[in-house]
Scaffold this motif. Structure first.
Motif, PDB file in Angstrom:
ATOM      1  N   GLU A  28       0.840  -1.202   0.000  1.00 16.12           N
ATOM      2  CA  GLU A  28       0.000   0.000   0.000  1.00 16.12           C
ATOM      3  C   GLU A  28       0.881   1.261   0.000  1.00 16.12           C
ATOM      4  O   GLU A  28       0.648   2.199  -0.746  1.00 16.12           O
ATOM      5  CB  GLU A  28      -0.871  -0.043   1.268  1.00 16.12           C
ATOM      6  N   ALA A  57       2.911   1.496  -3.439  1.00 15.94           N
ATOM      7  CA  ALA A  57       2.068   1.829  -4.587  1.00 15.94           C
ATOM      8  C   ALA A  57       1.498   3.240  -4.452  1.00 15.94           C
ATOM      9  O   ALA A  57       1.287   3.937  -5.448  1.00 15.94           O
ATOM     10  CB  ALA A  57       0.959   0.790  -4.732  1.00 15.94           C
ATOM     11  N   ASP A  61       1.026  -4.327  -6.786  1.00 21.05           N
ATOM     12  CA  ASP A  61       1.377  -2.892  -6.781  1.00 21.05           C
ATOM     13  C   ASP A  61       0.559  -2.158  -7.846  1.00 21.05           C
ATOM     14  O   ASP A  61       0.009  -1.079  -7.606  1.00 21.05           O
ATOM     15  CB  ASP A  61       2.861  -2.693  -7.141  1.00 21.05           C
ATOM     16  N   VAL A  71      -3.046  -1.511  -6.845  1.00 17.56           N
ATOM     17  CA  VAL A  71      -3.204  -0.407  -5.884  1.00 17.56           C
ATOM     18  C   VAL A  71      -3.057   0.930  -6.626  1.00 17.56           C
ATOM     19  O   VAL A  71      -3.817   1.870  -6.387  1.00 17.56           O
ATOM     20  CB  VAL A  71      -2.186  -0.524  -4.725  1.00 17.56           C
ATOM     21  N   ARG A  93      -6.268   1.601  -8.504  1.00 22.98           N
ATOM     22  CA  ARG A  93      -7.330   2.065  -7.599  1.00 22.98           C
ATOM     23  C   ARG A  93      -7.137   3.536  -7.223  1.00 22.98           C
ATOM     24  O   ARG A  93      -8.070   4.345  -7.286  1.00 22.98           O
ATOM     25  CB  ARG A  93      -7.288   1.187  -6.339  1.00 22.98           C
ATOM     26  N   GLU A  94      -5.903   3.903  -6.884  1.00 22.30           N
ATOM     27  CA  GLU A  94      -5.640   5.288  -6.475  1.00 22.30           C
ATOM     28  C   GLU A  94      -5.875   6.262  -7.630  1.00 22.30           C
ATOM     29  O   GLU A  94      -6.428   7.342  -7.436  1.00 22.30           O
ATOM     30  CB  GLU A  94      -4.209   5.425  -5.933  1.00 22.30           C
ATOM     31  N   THR A 150      -2.654 -10.102  -4.442  1.00 27.77           N
ATOM     32  CA  THR A 150      -2.936  -9.532  -5.768  1.00 27.77           C
ATOM     33  C   THR A 150      -4.395  -9.827  -6.131  1.00 27.77           C
ATOM     34  O   THR A 150      -5.123  -8.951  -6.621  1.00 27.77           O
ATOM     35  CB  THR A 150      -1.958 -10.144  -6.797  1.00 27.77           C
ATOM     36  N   HIS A 204      -6.763  -7.533  -4.279  1.00 22.60           N
ATOM     37  CA  HIS A 204      -6.805  -6.183  -4.851  1.00 22.60           C
ATOM     38  C   HIS A 204      -7.591  -6.168  -6.157  1.00 22.60           C
ATOM     39  O   HIS A 204      -8.299  -5.205  -6.452  1.00 22.60           O
ATOM     40  CB  HIS A 204      -5.379  -5.663  -5.082  1.00 22.60           C
ATOM     41  N   THR A 244     -10.871  -3.811  -6.983  1.00 18.68           N
ATOM     42  CA  THR A 244     -10.977  -2.873  -8.121  1.00 18.68           C
ATOM     43  C   THR A 244     -12.240  -3.191  -8.929  1.00 18.68           C
ATOM     44  O   THR A 244     -12.904  -2.286  -9.434  1.00 18.68           O
ATOM     45  CB  THR A 244      -9.748  -2.926  -9.060  1.00 18.68           C
TER      46      THR A 244
END
Ligand code: NPW
Ligand code: ADP
Ligand code: K
Length: 534
Positions: free
Chosen positions: A36, A39, A84, A87, A90-91, A112, A115, A119
């Protein structure tokens, strides 16, 4: 020394990175938390360089307005490199970018996979065909990181080739997918990145010549790895050092003591040139001049003396008897002088192959010695390892790849893994070996390596190596009474040479850096770096 500087001087292999990571996790850092953090840093950096068009492009590279993008395509692999990337996806989605994901792997690592699920719950589309991402303005490569060990084949290799064919900006996470983390070798095929964000510590493969076409501009994303963990894994032996401005400046003979004289500041002897190659002698002399060496003597064939005197009025030019071909026939040093009068000797540029007795004579002396160009070929004929084993004093060899292969026919091909090659070479002969190239690598006989991380192809020109030999000779001669390791001096010469080339290329383009012009840029580079430091 500041932490950031210490981190920037370290280069690791994949195994070392795994060991460092294992220590961090064993100490209690949750894997997910580290991902977190890392990334998040990557996502922020991407927003700096590629601001979201919807937000009016406030950011930009270095805060000066970057390349605005709207649609971002994120390629997700099966391991934590893919984690990675998810993340980051998503950001960027939360920051208003239109994000699309590509993932075609049936089995993902647990984190992975989680995540990816999240998403999807956010409505970020995920495709199994890369074509769906072809309209993106920016691509993020999170296919493979330092876990890649096998060649890429079939669908994934095809996908990477297709991604490259789109000629879009690509940000690779950790390293371009497809590159071997240590050798930089292309494992089947590899992403051609625009930017590579190397995570935590510099990976060796990014600093190998044949990786350069793939890595684009590289930067380190520092995520606060404790130095104690790095030190515990990397140790002091077999270390791979990344040469920086800080290390270079700390090695240069500055400031000078207030009370000194020319012989205290080093006496260098250059043995170079022939009727056929007179320019090599001049360029080596001009390189020595910029080093600031206290006294410079240059032995050349008699017929070259007027030319050298005209170019280097401050140097003592020693005209030597010459062979029929115009090479130095014998060293005729001034009265009361012999080879042991000098603090360092550099021999080679422009000598021709007709100077074997001279090279032999110099190899027998007990002074620190640099062999370059023709002297290297003569040494190869004499038998590199057997000859050098007889020497007690420091020897530095500065071959390009062709000379290297002649010197060390039994060492693995430097085209495959330059760092391994230079290490084995130095270990086998006991000399310090500087293997020239886009990322010059230097090794000593104890397996330590130094890599010069920045340079310019503007230096790929006849004569620029002669300048390096002169500079290195001058620095070596000045180091006589200072407690600086010879390896650091060699590293500093490589750094200074490249930085002069970079500055010259900035001012004059990559075509404007002939070897003579190059010599005019050493002092401006030094002056500005020195000013920055003080
Ligand atoms: N260290 C750190 O401090 C931090 C590390 N972090 C991140 O972790 C990354 C390393 O992650 P990683 O170890 O999971 O490996 P990674 O590179 O994602 O890929 C390995 C996967 O690929 C697969 N695979 C291999 N070859 C293949 C092939 N030819 N074709 C197809 N598949 C192939 C292989 O599968 P397997 O061999 O089991 O089949 C495995 O699942 C690192 O680069 C960084 O981004 C950050 O999150 C936090 C800080
Ligand atoms: N592509 C490149 N990028 C950066 N530096 C380079 C590149 N190609 C060559 N160089 C540097 O230029 C110099 C060339 O030296 P060399 O081959 O010995 O030339 P010469 O013998 O003609 O002087 C070396 O210092 C080498 O590291
Ligand atoms: K990658």
């Amino acid at each position: 020394m500041a932490r950031q500087e210490q981190i920037s001087q370290i280069i690791v292999t994949a195994q070392q990175m795994r060991d460092i990571e294992a220590r961090i996790f064993a100490a209690g850092m949750p894997v997910a938390a580290l991902m977190e953090k890392v990334a998040g840093l990557i996502a922020r950096r991407i927003q700096d360089i590629y601001p979201n068009v919807r937000q009016g492009g406030q950011g930009g590279e270095g805060g000066q307005g970057g390349h605005e993008v709207k649609r971002v395509g994120v390629f997700v692999g099966p391991g934590h490199n893919g984690g990675d990337a998810l993340v980051v996806a998503r950001e960027l989605h939360f920051c208003g970018y239109d994000v699309k994901i590509y993932s075609c792997f049936s089995k993902l690592k647990e984190l992975t996979s989680q995540h990816l699920l999240y998403t999807q719950s956010l409505g970020i589309p995920c495709y199994e065909s890369i074509e769906q991402l072809s309209d993106c303005d920016l691509l993020i490569d999170g296919l493979f990181g330092f876990g890649l060990e096998r060649r890429l084949v079939d669908a994934i290799a095809k996908a990477i080739n297709q991604i490259n064919s789109w000629s879009k900006p690509i940000v690779s996470i950790d390293l371009p997918s497809g590159l071997h983390t240590d050798t930089g070798e292309v494992l089947g095929t590899a992403i051609r990145a625009t930017h590579t964000f190397c995570l935590g510590l510099w990976k060796l493969g990014l600093l190998q010549d044949h990786a350069l076409e793939y890595v684009g501009s590289c930067e380190l994303i520092d995520f606060d790895i404790p130095l104690a963990d790095v030190q515990a894994v990397v140790g002091d032996v077999n270390k791979i050092h990344r040469i920086t401005q800080t290390t270079a400046l700390s090695t240069l003979p500055l400031p000078r003591p207030a009370v000194t004289h020319k012989y205290k500041e080093g006496h260098l002897l250059l043995i170079c040139g022939s009727r056929r190659y007179s320019g090599g002698a001049i360029l080596t002399g001009l390189g020595a001049r910029v080093s600031g060496v206290g006294m410079l003597s240059i032995a050349v064939p008699e017929s070259l003396k007027p030319l050298l005197v005209a170019q280097l009025p401050e140097a003592l030019i020693i005209g030597c008897p010459e062979t029929e071909t115009g090479a130095i026939a014998s060293l005729q040093l001034p009265e009361n002088t012999d080879l042991s009068s000098f603090d360092a000797i550099a021999i080679g540029p422009g000598l021709t192959g007709d100077t074997t007795p001279i090279v032999q004579q110099v190899l027998e002396c007990d002074r620190p010695l640099i062999l370059d160009a023709d002297a290297l070929n003569i040494l190869a004929h004499m038998g590199t390892i057997a000859t050098l084993q007889k020497r007690q004093a420091v020897t530095i060899l500065t071959p390009h790849a062709g000379e290297f292969k002649r010197l060390f026919p039994n060492v693995p091909d430097p085209m495959k893994d330059r760092v391994r090659a230079v290490r084995e070479a130095a270990h086998s002969c006991g000399a310090i070996v500087l293997l020239k190239g886009a990322r010059t690598a230097i090794a000593n006989s104890q397996n330590s390596v130094w890599i010069n991380p920045q340079s310019t192809p503007a230096l790929a020109r006849g004569g620029s190596g002669d300048v390096l030999t002169g500079v290195l000779g001058g620095l070596l001669a000045q180091a006589k009474s200072k407690h600086i390791s010879v390896e650091e001096i060699v590293a500093t010469a490589a750094w200074w040479h490249s930085q002069a080339g970079i500055l010259a290329a900035q001012e004059r383009t990559e075509l404007g850096v002939d070897a003579f012009t190059l010599t005019n840029y050493f002092i401006p580079v030094l002056a500005s770096a020195w000013k920055e430091l003080n």
